[in-house]
Design an enzyme around this catalytic site. Sequence first.
Site, PDB file in Angstrom:
ATOM      1  N   THR A 180       0.864  -1.185   0.000  1.00 34.64           N
ATOM      2  CA  THR A 180       0.000   0.000   0.000  1.00 34.64           C
ATOM      3  C   THR A 180       0.900   1.233   0.000  1.00 34.64           C
ATOM      4  O   THR A 180       1.720   1.402   0.897  1.00 34.64           O
ATOM      5  CB  THR A 180      -0.881  -0.018   1.277  1.00 34.64           C
ATOM      6  N   VAL A 193       4.219  -1.347   3.555  1.00 35.01           N
ATOM      7  CA  VAL A 193       4.102   0.046   3.132  1.00 35.01           C
ATOM      8  C   VAL A 193       5.067   0.301   1.973  1.00 35.01           C
ATOM      9  O   VAL A 193       6.250  -0.013   2.048  1.00 35.01           O
ATOM     10  CB  VAL A 193       4.402   1.001   4.308  1.00 35.01           C
ATOM     11  N   LYS A 194       4.491   0.866   0.908  1.00 32.36           N
ATOM     12  CA  LYS A 194       5.309   1.140  -0.281  1.00 32.36           C
ATOM     13  C   LYS A 194       5.776   2.593  -0.216  1.00 32.36           C
ATOM     14  O   LYS A 194       4.959   3.516  -0.089  1.00 32.36           O
ATOM     15  CB  LYS A 194       4.429   0.946  -1.508  1.00 32.36           C
ATOM     16  N   ILE A 195       7.087   2.761  -0.314  1.00 29.10           N
ATOM     17  CA  ILE A 195       7.683   4.094  -0.182  1.00 29.10           C
ATOM     18  C   ILE A 195       8.594   4.329  -1.389  1.00 29.10           C
ATOM     19  O   ILE A 195       9.354   3.433  -1.762  1.00 29.10           O
ATOM     20  CB  ILE A 195       8.466   4.157   1.150  1.00 29.10           C
TER      21      ILE A 195
END
Length: 216
Positions: free
Chosen positions: A56, A82-84
């Site tokens: 996400t 978590v996509k960063i």
Amino acid sequence: MDFYIDTANLEDIKKYNALGVVDGVTTNPSLIAKEGVSLEKRIKEIVEVVNGPISTEVIATDAEGMLEEARKYASWHKNIVVKIPMTVEGMKALKVLSKEGIKVNVTLIFSAGQALIAAKNGAAYVSPFVGRLDDISEDGMALVHEITTIYGNYDFDTKIIVASVRHPRHVVEAAMMGADIATIPSDIMDKLFKHPLTDKGVAAFLADWEKVKNLQ
Ligand code: E4P
């Protein structure tokens, strides 16, 4: 090798999950926008279908904003990754999140140097975008080869998600290179199942069977 599905379309996720080829899901803001639903609603629906990592992506571009979004996403479900993005601010956020035990998928990786920095900062996953490199006449799979070599040399735990997949050959080459995961759009999932000689073979067997099926 794990297969993730690269979509936020719930029907597609259910369809391929039922076929046993979905170990996880990757989304991005463009994929969510295509579906016309809220990010929170869709991600909470996806975690009910797939029991695996669900990427996400944050929208903030500053480290503080990324941290706030990341902690919120992580609170939704234990399987959220978590996509960063691979930016300086992204790396600042990654360092903090990896210490907090929140898994991060560093996205928009276009060079081996970027993949090395992400691994050193504690990324759980990196996503090299092979198709977008091919689109500008570079060699996306050559990048995956570089990253698998580097991570192997130093025993990094960071997993490689081959992303921006454009055709089944990308998936096969990723497997041959030992990439951990390929994230695959629905239309490429379809193509992975199919071969024209398989269809032709089935049709020929059925036609021949028709000739003899009533013989005693
Ligand atoms: C997945 O993590 C990526 O966001 C996705 O594969 C990008 O694919 P695209 O280059 O086709 O947009």
